[in-house]
Design a protein around this motif. Structure first.
Motif, PDB file in Angstrom:
ATOM      1  N   ILE A 153      37.134  36.377  41.037  1.00  0.00           N
ATOM      2  CA  ILE A 153      37.723  37.907  40.697  1.00  0.00           C
ATOM      3  C   ILE A 153      38.206  38.596  41.640  1.00  0.00           C
ATOM      4  N   GLU A 154      37.174  38.740  42.882  1.00  0.00           N
ATOM      5  CA  GLU A 154      37.625  39.617  43.892  1.00  0.00           C
ATOM      6  C   GLU A 154      38.955  39.044  44.711  1.00  0.00           C
ATOM      7  N   LYS A 155      38.926  38.020  44.860  1.00  0.00           N
ATOM      8  CA  LYS A 155      40.168  37.157  45.300  1.00  0.00           C
ATOM      9  C   LYS A 155      41.542  37.722  44.383  1.00  0.00           C
ATOM     10  N   ALA A 156      41.308  37.511  43.187  1.00  0.00           N
ATOM     11  CA  ALA A 156      42.355  37.886  42.270  1.00  0.00           C
ATOM     12  C   ALA A 156      42.749  39.314  42.425  1.00  0.00           C
ATOM     13  N   ARG A 157      41.750  40.093  42.545  1.00  0.00           N
ATOM     14  CA  ARG A 157      42.024  41.659  42.723  1.00  0.00           C
ATOM     15  C   ARG A 157      42.678  41.785  44.138  1.00  0.00           C
TER      16      ARG A 157
END
Length: 337
Positions: free
Chosen positions: A222-226
């Motif tokens: 999720i944080e990578k995608a953000r």
């Protein structure tokens, strides 16, 4: 990294505080929307102001959680709720059907149109023109897409249509994870189309969103995608999985969907129109469980005021006192409980 004290012995980083604030804002938003709908219902404003329009129910992917409205039954029988399990006929909305729909929703008082139900909207070559016509009519117009069916022509057409929102459903930040969830697609294709549209729409009012459905197999990304969304220049948000299979749900409670208390008020906020003109009362009715009428055979006002539609609404409204009369479609709802 700077830490913020929130309770004795407990600290959150600024990034963690920001994430919690976003989650709280989204939860409050859902609760506020439901409360507003109940108030308007009590005041007698019965008609929905939103329509879900299905340009096509064909799809170029076969995601295992696609058929959300029938997920409980399909998972019990087949172990998944993939698009390929849909039973109703496949097709695309014709210009004739759209023209009749367009006239009727304007007369009905619809103010917001979502060109998406089941299927991938951009598999219908007419979708950008439908969107442009609705914008000319003064409606708020949004499209949801998996990002796999764009080409130079439809990208240019949707940019020129001036829609309010284009939402990409992209559930992974690596090719391996993405293809577990969006089966048949490629992350690289979705990202390329997101980048091209973001560049073409820079400085224009159209909002582009990356929706990330949080699952156990992708929550670590999720944080990578953000960060990827920030680099592309699009808005990012996490959507909670409406779980039937607990083993698919994210382990982090922040990323789990919250239920709203019945009775449902969504049926007074929106209705859906299939590609062939069939009218259904709920976004979860993705396989024609409760068809209320057809716009090619009847007027939308007559369909809304028909005995069948009124009886459906009555059974939904009175679920607290008569749960045995609740429509079958609603009993396994993954939004209202």
């Amino acid at each position: 990294m700077t830490k913020q004290r929130v309770a004795a012995g407990h600290f959150f980083s600024p990034a963690e505080i920001e994430r919690k604030a976003r989650l709280l804002s989204r939860l409050i938003g859902e609760q506020t929307s439901a409360a507003r709908d109940r108030m308007l219902l009590q005041l007698g404003r019965k008609r929905p102001h939103e329509v879900l329009i299905e340009p096509t129910n064909r799809c170029n992917l076969n995601c295992p959680f696609c058929m959300v409205g029938r997920q409980n039954a399909l998972v019990a029988e087949h172990g998944n709720a993939a698009h390929s399990l849909m039973k109703r006929p496949m097709g695309k909305m014709s210009p004739e059907t759209f023209a009749r729909l367009r006239n009727q929703i304007l007369d009905f008082g619809v103010r917001r149109a979502f060109l998406y139900f089941q299927g991938e909207p951009f598999l219908n070559v007419n979708t950008p023109e439908y969107a442009a016509q609705l914008k000319r009519d003064g409606l708020y117009v949004a499209l949801f897409t998996n990002g796999q069916a764009f080409n130079d022509a439809n990208r240019a057409a949707i940019v020129n249509a001036g829609v309010d929102l284009i939402r990409f459903s992209v559930d992974g930040a690596s090719e391996e994870t993405y293809q577990q969830n969006r089966r048949g697609g490629k992350l690289s294709v979705a990202l390329e189309n997101m980048q091209l549209l973001a560049a073409a729409l820079r400085g224009k009012p159209t909002r582009i969103e990356w929706q990330f459905l949080a699952l156990r197999n992708n929550e670590h990304e999720i944080e990578k995608a953000r960060r990827m969304a920030d680099e592309i220049g699009v808005q990012f948000f996490v959507k909670g999985y409406r779980e039937t299979l607990p083993e698919l749900a994210a382990t982090d409670e922040r990323y789990r969907a919250r239920f709203l208390p019945k009775p449902c008020t969504d049926i007074y906020r929106h209705f859906g129109v299939y590609w062939n003109g069939d009218v259904v009362p709920c976004c979860y009715d993705n396989d024609a469980s409760e068809v209320m009428g057809n716009l090619m055979e009847s007027d939308l006002k007559h369909i809304w005021d028909s005995g069948k539609y009124r009886e459906f609404r009555r059974r939904v409204d009175q679920v607290a006192n008569h749960p045995e009369a609740e429509p079958e479609l609603c009993r396994g709802c993954l939004r209202w409980r």
